[in-house]
Structure formats: C-alpha cells, structure tokens
Design a protein around this motif. Structure first.
Motif, PDB file in Angstrom:
ATOM      1  N   ASP A   1      -0.957  28.449  16.470  1.00 29.95           N
ATOM      2  CA  ASP A   1      -1.304  27.615  17.401  1.00 29.95           C
ATOM      3  C   ASP A   1      -2.836  27.708  17.675  1.00 29.95           C
ATOM      4  OD1 ASP A   1       1.415  27.071  18.385  1.00 29.95           O
ATOM      5  OD2 ASP A   1       1.368  28.686  19.704  1.00 29.95           O
ATOM      6  N   GLY A   2      -3.356  26.622  18.357  1.00 31.80           N
ATOM      7  CA  GLY A   2      -4.676  26.375  18.444  1.00 31.80           C
ATOM      8  C   GLY A   2      -5.772  26.037  17.287  1.00 31.80           C
ATOM      9  N   LEU A   3      -4.967  25.950  16.116  1.00 32.89           N
ATOM     10  CA  LEU A   3      -5.476  25.800  14.901  1.00 32.89           C
ATOM     11  C   LEU A   3      -5.183  24.418  14.083  1.00 32.89           C
ATOM     12  CD1 LEU A   3      -7.759  26.791  12.691  1.00 32.89           C
ATOM     13  CD2 LEU A   3      -5.846  27.821  11.512  1.00 32.89           C
ATOM     14  N   TYR A   4      -6.047  23.532  13.879  1.00 33.67           N
ATOM     15  CA  TYR A   4      -5.893  22.144  13.061  1.00 33.67           C
ATOM     16  C   TYR A   4      -6.783  22.132  11.926  1.00 33.67           C
ATOM     17  CZ  TYR A   4      -4.159  20.804  17.712  1.00 33.67           C
ATOM     18  OH  TYR A   4      -3.635  20.473  18.914  1.00 33.67           O
ATOM     19  N   ALA A   5      -5.869  21.386  11.187  1.00 31.87           N
ATOM     20  CA  ALA A   5      -6.822  21.136   9.743  1.00 31.87           C
ATOM     21  C   ALA A   5      -6.551  19.749   9.317  1.00 31.87           C
ATOM     22  CB  ALA A   5      -5.959  22.056   8.591  1.00 31.87           C
ATOM     23  N   ILE A   6      -7.809  19.210   8.849  1.00 34.72           N
ATOM     24  CA  ILE A   6      -7.814  17.701   8.639  1.00 34.72           C
ATOM     25  C   ILE A   6      -8.776  17.468   7.485  1.00 34.72           C
ATOM     26  CG2 ILE A   6      -7.364  16.824  11.164  1.00 34.72           C
ATOM     27  CD1 ILE A   6     -10.498  16.733  11.545  1.00 34.72           C
ATOM     28  N   GLY A   7      -8.637  16.215   6.802  1.00 35.81           N
ATOM     29  CA  GLY A   7      -9.178  15.830   5.578  1.00 35.81           C
ATOM     30  C   GLY A   7      -8.812  16.857   4.383  1.00 35.81           C
ATOM     31  N   GLU A   8      -9.765  16.931   3.323  1.00 39.14           N
ATOM     32  CA  GLU A   8      -9.015  17.490   2.203  1.00 39.14           C
ATOM     33  C   GLU A   8      -8.579  19.010   2.411  1.00 39.14           C
ATOM     34  OE1 GLU A   8     -11.254  17.884  -2.522  1.00 39.14           O
ATOM     35  OE2 GLU A   8     -12.343  17.246  -0.667  1.00 39.14           O
ATOM     36  N   THR A   9      -9.123  19.701   3.169  1.00 41.70           N
ATOM     37  CA  THR A   9      -8.518  21.154   3.544  1.00 41.70           C
ATOM     38  C   THR A   9      -7.106  21.148   3.961  1.00 41.70           C
ATOM     39  OG1 THR A   9      -9.378  23.233   4.152  1.00 41.70           O
ATOM     40  CG2 THR A   9      -8.989  21.454   5.847  1.00 41.70           C
ATOM     41  N   ALA A  10      -6.641  19.955   4.122  1.00 45.51           N
ATOM     42  CA  ALA A  10      -5.130  20.000   4.694  1.00 45.51           C
ATOM     43  C   ALA A  10      -4.215  19.743   3.663  1.00 45.51           C
ATOM     44  CB  ALA A  10      -4.960  19.078   5.793  1.00 45.51           C
ATOM     45  N   PHE A  11      -2.863  19.763   3.724  1.00 45.89           N
ATOM     46  CA  PHE A  11      -1.893  19.367   3.072  1.00 45.89           C
ATOM     47  C   PHE A  11      -1.077  18.627   4.111  1.00 45.89           C
ATOM     48  CE2 PHE A  11       2.812  19.370   1.808  1.00 45.89           C
ATOM     49  CZ  PHE A  11       2.742  18.688   0.836  1.00 45.89           C
TER      50      PHE A  11
ATOM     51  N   HIS B   1       0.786  -1.239  -0.064  1.00 41.70           N
ATOM     52  CA  HIS B   1       0.050  -0.070   0.042  1.00 41.70           C
ATOM     53  C   HIS B   1       0.894   1.392   0.120  1.00 41.70           C
ATOM     54  CE1 HIS B   1      -3.868   2.338   1.993  1.00 41.70           C
ATOM     55  NE2 HIS B   1      -3.454   2.742   0.721  1.00 41.70           N
ATOM     56  N   ILE B   2       2.040   1.226   0.837  1.00 44.59           N
ATOM     57  CA  ILE B   2       2.855   2.446   0.735  1.00 44.59           C
ATOM     58  C   ILE B   2       3.441   2.568  -0.711  1.00 44.59           C
ATOM     59  CG2 ILE B   2       5.157   2.973   1.812  1.00 44.59           C
ATOM     60  CD1 ILE B   2       4.304   1.592   4.293  1.00 44.59           C
ATOM     61  N   THR B   3       3.980   1.534  -1.071  1.00 41.62           N
ATOM     62  CA  THR B   3       4.637   1.541  -2.425  1.00 41.62           C
ATOM     63  C   THR B   3       3.777   2.167  -3.572  1.00 41.62           C
ATOM     64  OG1 THR B   3       6.326  -0.298  -1.916  1.00 41.62           O
ATOM     65  CG2 THR B   3       5.735   0.285  -4.224  1.00 41.62           C
ATOM     66  N   ASP B   4       2.430   1.705  -3.675  1.00 41.54           N
ATOM     67  CA  ASP B   4       1.397   2.074  -4.725  1.00 41.54           C
ATOM     68  C   ASP B   4       1.128   3.590  -4.490  1.00 41.54           C
ATOM     69  OD1 ASP B   4       1.230  -0.398  -5.573  1.00 41.54           O
ATOM     70  OD2 ASP B   4      -0.699  -0.961  -4.480  1.00 41.54           O
ATOM     71  N   THR B   5       0.946   4.064  -3.090  1.00 44.70           N
ATOM     72  CA  THR B   5       0.735   5.374  -2.988  1.00 44.70           C
ATOM     73  C   THR B   5       2.124   6.123  -3.561  1.00 44.70           C
ATOM     74  OG1 THR B   5      -0.691   4.887  -1.006  1.00 44.70           O
ATOM     75  CG2 THR B   5       0.286   7.029  -0.991  1.00 44.70           C
ATOM     76  N   LEU B   6       3.292   5.978  -3.045  1.00 47.81           N
ATOM     77  CA  LEU B   6       4.226   6.634  -3.466  1.00 47.81           C
ATOM     78  C   LEU B   6       4.368   6.746  -4.892  1.00 47.81           C
ATOM     79  CD1 LEU B   6       6.813   5.298  -0.973  1.00 47.81           C
ATOM     80  CD2 LEU B   6       5.899   7.461  -0.729  1.00 47.81           C
ATOM     81  N   GLU B   7       4.107   5.625  -5.605  1.00 50.01           N
ATOM     82  CA  GLU B   7       4.241   5.559  -7.134  1.00 50.01           C
ATOM     83  C   GLU B   7       2.992   6.642  -7.690  1.00 50.01           C
ATOM     84  OE1 GLU B   7       3.897   2.805 -11.019  1.00 50.01           O
ATOM     85  OE2 GLU B   7       4.496   1.898  -8.817  1.00 50.01           O
ATOM     86  N   ALA B   8       1.867   6.637  -7.206  1.00 51.03           N
ATOM     87  CA  ALA B   8       0.781   7.174  -7.585  1.00 51.03           C
ATOM     88  C   ALA B   8       1.159   8.841  -7.330  1.00 51.03           C
ATOM     89  CB  ALA B   8      -0.640   7.018  -7.029  1.00 51.03           C
TER      90      ALA B   8
ATOM     91  N   GLY C   1       0.999  13.549  -2.558  1.00 51.05           N
ATOM     92  CA  GLY C   1       1.878  14.214  -3.233  1.00 51.05           C
ATOM     93  C   GLY C   1       1.266  14.972  -4.501  1.00 51.05           C
ATOM     94  N   ALA C   2       1.718  14.441  -5.669  1.00 51.11           N
ATOM     95  CA  ALA C   2       1.223  15.226  -6.911  1.00 51.11           C
ATOM     96  C   ALA C   2       0.210  14.524  -7.659  1.00 51.11           C
ATOM     97  CB  ALA C   2       2.524  15.276  -8.053  1.00 51.11           C
ATOM     98  N   ASN C   3      -0.535  13.556  -6.807  1.00 49.75           N
ATOM     99  CA  ASN C   3      -1.861  12.805  -7.263  1.00 49.75           C
ATOM    100  C   ASN C   3      -2.088  11.888  -6.365  1.00 49.75           C
ATOM    101  OD1 ASN C   3      -3.731  11.849  -8.897  1.00 49.75           O
ATOM    102  ND2 ASN C   3      -2.456  10.447  -9.934  1.00 49.75           N
ATOM    103  N   ARG C   4      -3.427  12.093  -5.892  1.00 41.45           N
ATOM    104  CA  ARG C   4      -4.165  11.198  -4.813  1.00 41.45           C
ATOM    105  C   ARG C   4      -4.211   9.936  -5.535  1.00 41.45           C
ATOM    106  NH1 ARG C   4      -9.235   9.930  -3.292  1.00 41.45           N
ATOM    107  NH2 ARG C   4     -10.277  10.980  -4.952  1.00 41.45           N
TER     108      ARG C   4
ATOM    109  N   ASP D   1       5.360  12.428   1.123  1.00 38.16           N
ATOM    110  CA  ASP D   1       6.287  12.241   2.279  1.00 38.16           C
ATOM    111  C   ASP D   1       6.184  10.846   2.823  1.00 38.16           C
ATOM    112  OD1 ASP D   1       7.202  12.282   4.840  1.00 38.16           O
ATOM    113  OD2 ASP D   1       6.813  14.482   5.041  1.00 38.16           O
ATOM    114  N   GLU D   2       7.139  10.055   2.776  1.00 41.58           N
ATOM    115  CA  GLU D   2       7.132   8.625   2.852  1.00 41.58           C
ATOM    116  C   GLU D   2       6.866   8.469   4.311  1.00 41.58           C
ATOM    117  OE1 GLU D   2       9.576   4.413   2.684  1.00 41.58           O
ATOM    118  OE2 GLU D   2      10.357   6.299   1.537  1.00 41.58           O
TER     119      GLU D   2
END
Length: 543
Positions: free
Chosen positions: A361-371, A62-69, A376-379, A75-76
């Motif tokens: 500080d005090g601010l989180y971002a999760i899901g599609e709004t976050a990087f 799964h890791i390898t497939d994600t890295l290739e895509a 990487g260059a393609n989900r 970020d490994e």
C-alpha cells in the motif's frame, strides 16, 4: 531535517516526469533524480512511441503485433488497455509542446515509421531523437511548476515501510535518500511513493543504457516485500555501434525499418535465413541471429548498411546517428557500419496492476522498473515509451482516488543511523565486485544460456551478495555501493528466474531447453520474497 510531501517520485524519465505533471496542480510533489534530471534512459531513446495514428492502422493490429512479439506471455487485457490509451497520450505530449516530425509527403500529417514486429507504420517520432525531445519537453514543464520540488543528484537507499517500523499496518511511508553532494542520508516522508527508476541493464558488461540503469527500484521494492516477475527476459538491442570509445551507442531500429540490411564481414546478408521478416523480425530473433553468426565466424561484429538509400534521406531521417557515426569515422551514406548486440531493456520488474499499484500500500511502480504484463517474453519496439506514458496516466488517476497525504503525526520515522559505521578505506572492493558481476552476467546469463552457465552465475552472485552485505553493514553508504548492492540483488533475481524456466521463449534462450514448451499454458515467472537472511531468497510462483 525530514522532508514531507504528498507524492514522492523516484526517477526523472518519461514515466516519472509525466506522473509528476499530471498530479502537480493538486498535490505537493518531491521528485528525486540520481544525477541531473535528464540523465536517464529516456534521453537516449531514439526510435519513437508506438500508437495507432494512421488511417490504415487499427487498435486490433497493434494489439495482435504486441501479443505475437511477446511470445505468448503478454496479458491481453493490459495490452488492450495500453494500446487504447496510446493516441490520447500522444496528444497530451503535443499539447505540452513536443514537436514530432511532420510528413513532407502529406502536409499537416505526422511522419510515422515502422520498426521490428510492427505490421504498420505507427511509430511517431522526433527525427531519431524522440527520447531527448520527450525528456527536454517534460523537464521544462517540471522545472517551472511551483508544486514540484526537484532533488537532483540524490539516490534512494531504501523504502520506509510500516513493517520496518514495527507497525501493524504495513504501507510505504517514503524513502531514505542519499544526497550525493552533501553526502548525507535524508528522510523523505510521503503519502504515496512512485518508483519510476528505470531498468537494470547495467547488470551486463555491454549495454546501450546510461550508467544510472542499476535496478534500484526493483531491488528496493523486493527488499520491501514486493513480488517481481519475468526477470529472466532481458532484451538485447541487436544493433549498437561497435567501437572501443562509443560505449555501445545505440543505432536506432528505424534504420532497419527504412530498409537497412544486416551483413556479414564479406558483405552477405543473413537475416533471411533466420526469419521470413528479415531485418524486421522481433528483437530477440535478430539479436540471436547476430550472436549466432558472430560465434560461427569468430567475428567481433556484423555490419548494418543503409548506404543504398539517398544520402539526403539518411541525413534527414537519422541526423543524430549520422553525426555520431561520423565522429567515430563512419559515414552512413557511404557504406556499412559495425554493430553488435547490447543489453537494452528489462522486460520483467515489480509486479503491478493496471493502476501501477504494487503489493505494498502506498507504493506504485511505472515505466521500465515495473512488470505490467504488456511486454511478455519480448518487448516490441517503441512500446516502452508508450507504457511509460499510459501507466503514468493510470497511476496518477488512482492516486487521486487515494488520500495523498502523510501518515498521522504519531508515526515516528527515525533518521538514518550512521553511529556504527565508518568511511571505507577499501573502495577497490566495490570496483572489483562491480566488474566481476557484469562480466559473469554477460558470459553466463546473456543472449544464450545453459544450465551449467546459470549454475556458475548463481554460485558467484551468492558469494558477491555475502561480501556486499558485510561491506554495507560496516561502512557509510556511497552511490557506488548502493548501485552495486542493487545490481547484485537484481542479478540474483534474473538468475533465479532463468533457472526456473525450463524452455526457450522470447528473450530467454537456454541450449539445454532449446524448444518452446506449449504443452501447458505459458506462465509468468513470479518470485515472492521469503523471510531469510539471503537477499535473493524467493519462492517461485507460476501464474
């Protein structure tokens, strides 16, 4: 009246609901949703959640497939972290009552399907409406939890920060939020604020996303001083139903995973000419191939055909798509259906760490709004819901380590000031600018780009931003104005990021730089806000 809460969650999709539920036993939660709670992108996700669950699969695969895509930009460490926590988050959903589809051939086991970029069957699903199953299951839990207060039909206007209030310590203190029904802006004070507001695909003319996907979280975080990254990578889903009344209804990638073929108007297949994996190539490759063939032939669409499979198999595995296509006069069991690419997923976003923590500080971002660095260059298909679940879990654990309480009482947060604005008598300006923005983004910053197209887009977006800024300063805020303001800002960030990448990689394809540049280590496009009157002024940083 100001509202105080331990944790303010902005967004009611898989990420926001998961985080709220993971914290609600010990903290007061205020969760705001732009429309009714379920009306976000999660509800429309069809395929499933990618996780290592099968005996023949492995974390490394799964890791390898994600890295290739991800075309060299994932970020490994983040990929490994996400994949390692996949199975436990699936079990968490099952414990919440989610009924994933079982495998008839293996009693007691769950059915796993395969999608583009995956080397194994690892996508667990609830027929072809997994997002709906996740959303409704979590919604039911959230609605009955006594520590969660829901505010539907509310849209965040801007984050409240210490810097904006003139304090020495800059942290997020909550948000100004427009109550759409009462038409008034309220103050939400919070010890911790979580942006879970989704992506920005409504910046394009054609999209598979609901109307709520207007980049609100990205825009608010940028205005609050947070960095954003990789905004040039916008994923276009290869197959959305082509019909004037279908509003780009998404046709799940699982149809290609189960043997569906893409065909030209004359019935010829073509994907084998572009990639040895054919229909199961990553989405950027498939979308560009379709775009190429449509332009070469002057065709309005291509066709997706799975009618060679047994009719009962199609109806059983794809009941939602089958029924929806019937409504538009197409029978999946009898022949091909017309499809086109449409903007689908924002791979860039607010820069965060492994805990979902932003620069503020005090601010989180999760899901599609976050990087996070996962995509990487393609989900890769079905990694998005996985990311929502894993980072909701990670952020909740980190919040527990903080003091999830409001700032001391001596912090005075002023109410929203409308003393110098009036009601607009020119709403046509908002409508016109909305249409112009989405059209030139589709034409100039779409699947295939060029330097000249990007320059044209940048010129137009700067004019729009100037008009919108003047309008915003003179009239009372409305939902449409807030969404337009956010979309235009995000469009500027996308254009700025695309102009700074002098190569073609993953989802970013520029005909003036058609080759991938591997002569130097690949870098993320990180934009840093600067102090300027221009809403999109930024310093580009390579990482």
């Amino acid at each position: 009246m100001q509202i105080s809460t331990d944790v303010l969650v902005i967004g009611g999709g898989a990420a926001g609901l998961s985080l709220a539920l993971r914290l609600a036993d010990d903290y007061s939660i205020s969760l705001i949703s732009k429309g009714v709670l379920k009306e976000g992108s999660t509800l429309y996700a069809q395929g499933g959640v990618a996780a290592v669950l099968g005996p023949d699969d492995s974390l490394e695969s799964h890791i390898t497939d994600t890295l290739e895509a991800g075309a060299g930009l994932c970020d490994e460490e983040v990929v490994r972290f996400t994949v390692q926590h996949g199975a436990e988050n699936i079990r968490w959903l099952i414990d919440k009552g989610l009924a994933f589809t079982r495998d008839d051939a293996q009693p007691g086991e769950y059915h796993l399907t395969r999608e583009g970029g995956h080397s194994h069957r690892r996508v667990i699903h609830a027929t072809d409406a997994t997002g709906k199953a996740i959303e409704t299951t979590l919604e039911k839990e959230v609605r009955r939890h006594p520590n969660i207060r829901l505010y539907e039909n509310h849209i965040a206007v801007d984050l409240i920060t210490g810097a904006k209030l003139g304090r020495d310590h800059n942290r997020c203190l909550g948000a100004y939020v427009l109550d759409r029904e009462a038409n008034r802006v309220r103050v939400f004070r919070a010890g911790q604020t979580v942006l879970a507001s989704g992506g920005a695909s409504k910046v394009y003319l054609y999209t598979s996303n609901p109307d709520t996907s207007t980049g609100d979280g990205i825009a608010m975080a940028w205005r609050a001083g947070c960095r954003v990254a990789n905004m040039e990578f916008n994923q276009f889903h290869p197959t959305c139903l082509y019909h004037p009344h279908a509003k780009s209804f998404l046709i799940t990638e699982a149809i290609r995973g189960e043997g569906g073929k893409l065909k030209l108007p004359d019935g010829a297949t073509f994907m084998e000419q572009f990639d040895s994996r054919g229909e199961l190539a990553p989405r950027d490759i498939v979308a560009r191939a379709i775009d190429h063939e449509m332009k070469r032939l002057g065709a309005d669409c291509v066709y997706l055909d799975i009618s060679h499979k047994p009719a009962d198999f199609i109806r059983e595995h794809f009941p939602t798509v089958y029924q929806r296509c019937l409504e538009f006069g197409y029978d999946l069991t009898q022949g091909p259906i017309p499809v086109v690419p449409a903007a689908h997923y924002t791979c860039g976003g607010i820069l965060t760490d492994l805990h979902g923590k932003t620069d503020l500080d005090g601010l989180y971002a999760i899901g599609e709004t976050a990087f996070t660095g996962l995509h990487g260059a393609n989900r890769m298909a079905s990694n998005s819901l996985l990311e929502c679940l894993v980072f909701a879990q990670a952020a909740s654990l980190h919040i527990r380590q903080q003091k999830a309480e409001n700032e001391p009482d001596d912090v005075i947060v002023p109410d929203w000031d409308e003393s110098r604005v009036t009601d607009s008598d020119e709403e046509v300006v908002v409508t016109h600018n909305w249409d112009e923005l989405r059209r030139f983004m589709w034409d100039y910053v779409g699947i295939v780009r060029s330097n000249k197209r990007l320059q044209r887009a940048e010129h137009r977006v700067q004019l729009l931003l100037s008009e919108i800024d003047e309008y915003y300063g003179n009239f009372r805020v409305t939902n449409d104005l807030l969404e337009l303001r956010n979309l235009a800002l995000v469009a500027g960030l996308i254009i700025r990021s695309a102009m700074s990448r002098h190569e073609s990689r993953g989802l970013h394809y520029n005909i003036d730089y058609p080759e991938r540049n591997d002569s130097h280590p690949p870098h993320n496009t990180i934009l840093q806000p600067t102090h300027s009157d221009d809403a999109t002024s930024a310093m580009a940083l390579a990482e």
